[in-house]
Design a protein around this motif. Sequence first.
Motif, PDB file in Angstrom:
ATOM      1  N   GLY A  38       0.846  -0.902  -0.047  1.00  0.00           N
ATOM      2  CA  GLY A  38       0.208   0.158  -0.337  1.00  0.00           C
ATOM      3  C   GLY A  38       0.963   0.782  -0.091  1.00  0.00           C
ATOM      4  N   LYS A  39       2.166   0.746  -0.212  1.00  0.00           N
ATOM      5  CA  LYS A  39       3.250   2.086   0.201  1.00  0.00           C
ATOM      6  C   LYS A  39       4.103   2.919  -1.467  1.00  0.00           C
ATOM      7  N   CYS A  40       4.891   2.952  -1.941  1.00  0.00           N
ATOM      8  CA  CYS A  40       5.341   3.474  -2.886  1.00  0.00           C
ATOM      9  C   CYS A  40       6.384   3.542  -2.761  1.00  0.00           C
ATOM     10  N   PHE A  41       7.301   3.339  -2.716  1.00  0.00           N
ATOM     11  CA  PHE A  41       8.919   3.748  -1.890  1.00  0.00           C
ATOM     12  C   PHE A  41       9.808   4.005  -3.286  1.00  0.00           C
ATOM     13  N   TYR A  42      10.580   5.325  -3.591  1.00  0.00           N
ATOM     14  CA  TYR A  42      11.735   5.674  -4.206  1.00  0.00           C
ATOM     15  C   TYR A  42      13.440   5.673  -3.572  1.00  0.00           C
ATOM     16  N   PHE A  43      14.319   4.442  -4.081  1.00  0.00           N
ATOM     17  CA  PHE A  43      15.296   4.370  -4.084  1.00  0.00           C
ATOM     18  C   PHE A  43      16.234   5.685  -4.415  1.00  0.00           C
ATOM     19  N   SER A  44      16.462   6.307  -3.959  1.00  0.00           N
ATOM     20  CA  SER A  44      18.086   7.191  -5.071  1.00  0.00           C
ATOM     21  C   SER A  44      18.995   6.709  -5.192  1.00  0.00           C
ATOM     22  N   GLU A  45      19.624   7.434  -6.487  1.00  0.00           N
ATOM     23  CA  GLU A  45      20.372   6.823  -6.845  1.00  0.00           C
ATOM     24  C   GLU A  45      21.894   7.838  -6.162  1.00  0.00           C
ATOM     25  N   SER A  46      21.593   9.044  -5.785  1.00  0.00           N
ATOM     26  CA  SER A  46      22.703  10.087  -5.272  1.00  0.00           C
ATOM     27  C   SER A  46      22.900  10.150  -4.342  1.00  0.00           C
ATOM     28  N   THR A  47      23.237  11.375  -3.261  1.00  0.00           N
ATOM     29  CA  THR A  47      23.364  10.946  -2.028  1.00  0.00           C
ATOM     30  C   THR A  47      23.042  12.818  -1.866  1.00  0.00           C
ATOM     31  N   ARG A  48      23.014  12.557  -0.432  1.00  0.00           N
ATOM     32  CA  ARG A  48      22.408  14.211  -0.464  1.00  0.00           C
ATOM     33  C   ARG A  48      22.279  14.226   1.608  1.00  0.00           C
ATOM     34  N   THR A  49      22.487  15.547   2.079  1.00  0.00           N
ATOM     35  CA  THR A  49      21.881  15.315   3.546  1.00  0.00           C
ATOM     36  C   THR A  49      20.400  14.657   4.023  1.00  0.00           C
ATOM     37  N   TRP A  50      19.905  14.307   4.511  1.00  0.00           N
ATOM     38  CA  TRP A  50      18.994  14.243   4.962  1.00  0.00           C
ATOM     39  C   TRP A  50      17.870  15.342   5.412  1.00  0.00           C
ATOM     40  N   THR A  51      18.155  16.770   5.271  1.00  0.00           N
ATOM     41  CA  THR A  51      17.917  17.763   4.912  1.00  0.00           C
ATOM     42  C   THR A  51      17.146  17.766   3.126  1.00  0.00           C
ATOM     43  N   ALA A  52      18.334  17.598   3.053  1.00  0.00           N
ATOM     44  CA  ALA A  52      18.284  17.699   1.355  1.00  0.00           C
ATOM     45  C   ALA A  52      17.437  16.665   0.696  1.00  0.00           C
ATOM     46  N   SER A  53      17.324  15.510   1.551  1.00  0.00           N
ATOM     47  CA  SER A  53      16.693  14.729   1.582  1.00  0.00           C
ATOM     48  C   SER A  53      15.489  14.392   1.438  1.00  0.00           C
ATOM     49  N   GLN A  54      14.877  15.636   2.066  1.00  0.00           N
ATOM     50  CA  GLN A  54      13.758  14.866   2.600  1.00  0.00           C
ATOM     51  C   GLN A  54      12.611  16.122   1.603  1.00  0.00           C
ATOM     52  N   SER A 129      24.972  12.303  12.291  1.00  0.00           N
ATOM     53  CA  SER A 129      25.124  13.484  12.128  1.00  0.00           C
ATOM     54  C   SER A 129      23.919  13.573  11.091  1.00  0.00           C
ATOM     55  N   THR A 130      23.535  14.901  10.354  1.00  0.00           N
ATOM     56  CA  THR A 130      22.442  15.600   9.629  1.00  0.00           C
ATOM     57  C   THR A 130      23.236  16.506   8.702  1.00  0.00           C
ATOM     58  N   ARG A 131      24.776  16.300   8.802  1.00  0.00           N
ATOM     59  CA  ARG A 131      25.684  16.511   7.702  1.00  0.00           C
ATOM     60  C   ARG A 131      25.873  15.747   6.736  1.00  0.00           C
ATOM     61  N   LEU A 132      26.441  14.724   7.154  1.00  0.00           N
ATOM     62  CA  LEU A 132      26.613  13.312   6.528  1.00  0.00           C
ATOM     63  C   LEU A 132      25.619  13.761   4.731  1.00  0.00           C
ATOM     64  N   VAL A 133      26.026  13.412   4.154  1.00  0.00           N
ATOM     65  CA  VAL A 133      25.366  12.767   2.954  1.00  0.00           C
ATOM     66  C   VAL A 133      25.514  11.087   2.371  1.00  0.00           C
ATOM     67  N   ARG A 134      24.408  10.745   2.106  1.00  0.00           N
ATOM     68  CA  ARG A 134      23.848   8.821   2.095  1.00  0.00           C
ATOM     69  C   ARG A 134      23.023   8.961   0.758  1.00  0.00           C
ATOM     70  N   LYS A 135      22.674   7.925   0.326  1.00  0.00           N
ATOM     71  CA  LYS A 135      21.417   7.675  -0.120  1.00  0.00           C
ATOM     72  C   LYS A 135      20.045   8.113   0.670  1.00  0.00           C
ATOM     73  N   TRP A 136      18.996   8.305   0.266  1.00  0.00           N
ATOM     74  CA  TRP A 136      17.524   7.983   0.626  1.00  0.00           C
ATOM     75  C   TRP A 136      16.719   7.378  -0.070  1.00  0.00           C
ATOM     76  N   ILE A 137      15.843   7.179   1.142  1.00  0.00           N
ATOM     77  CA  ILE A 137      14.161   6.588   0.127  1.00  0.00           C
ATOM     78  C   ILE A 137      13.019   7.363   0.907  1.00  0.00           C
ATOM     79  N   CYS A 138      12.009   7.361  -0.193  1.00  0.00           N
ATOM     80  CA  CYS A 138      11.212   8.148   0.156  1.00  0.00           C
ATOM     81  C   CYS A 138       9.950   7.098   0.333  1.00  0.00           C
ATOM     82  N   SER A 139       8.672   7.666   0.980  1.00  0.00           N
ATOM     83  CA  SER A 139       7.733   6.866   0.588  1.00  0.00           C
ATOM     84  C   SER A 139       6.922   7.859   0.382  1.00  0.00           C
ATOM     85  N   LYS A 140       5.438   7.421   0.136  1.00  0.00           N
ATOM     86  CA  LYS A 140       3.848   8.008  -0.101  1.00  0.00           C
ATOM     87  C   LYS A 140       2.861   6.929  -0.626  1.00  0.00           C
TER      88      LYS A 140
END
Length: 148
Positions: A38-54, A129-140
């Motif tokens: 019942g959800k859609c997930f997006y797995f990023s290929e690039s990296t960003r901070t937590w805030t930029a990912s959100q 830490s929020t300053r580090l960069v990682r890939k991210w997963i979105c959901s909706k």
Amino acid sequence: MFFLMILITTLATILAVEKHKSSAERVSCLDGWIGYLGKCFYFSESTRTWTASQNFCASHAATLAVFNTTKELDFLKRYSDHSQYWIGLSREAGQSWKWIDGTIYSGWFQVIGIGECAYLHKTGIRGSSTRLVRKWICSKSDICIPRS
């Protein structure tokens, strides 16, 4: 003759219904998103901070991944491979973990480490830490959208 008219009318009705079905056909998730429970997930290929990912997720009417079942967590771990992905779990210094949607984290899985934001990796969830960069997963929510 009467039988032929009934046959033609029946065929015309079937064709009209089939045409309507195909134009009303729906898909659950956008291209590049993966549907699960019942959800859609997006797995990023690039990296960003937590805030930029959100911010990226919000620009797609989503949030960083929020999940509340072991099945969802196992699904996300399978797709995470050996990468690290930001998820929608964070906390203020000295406070409890909260999901990005405002829900208090209930503690049903362990968050290892310190930090203000959480990320998922193959073996579990860690704080960072929020300053580090990682890939991210979105959901909706998995809502039906017209097929284009």
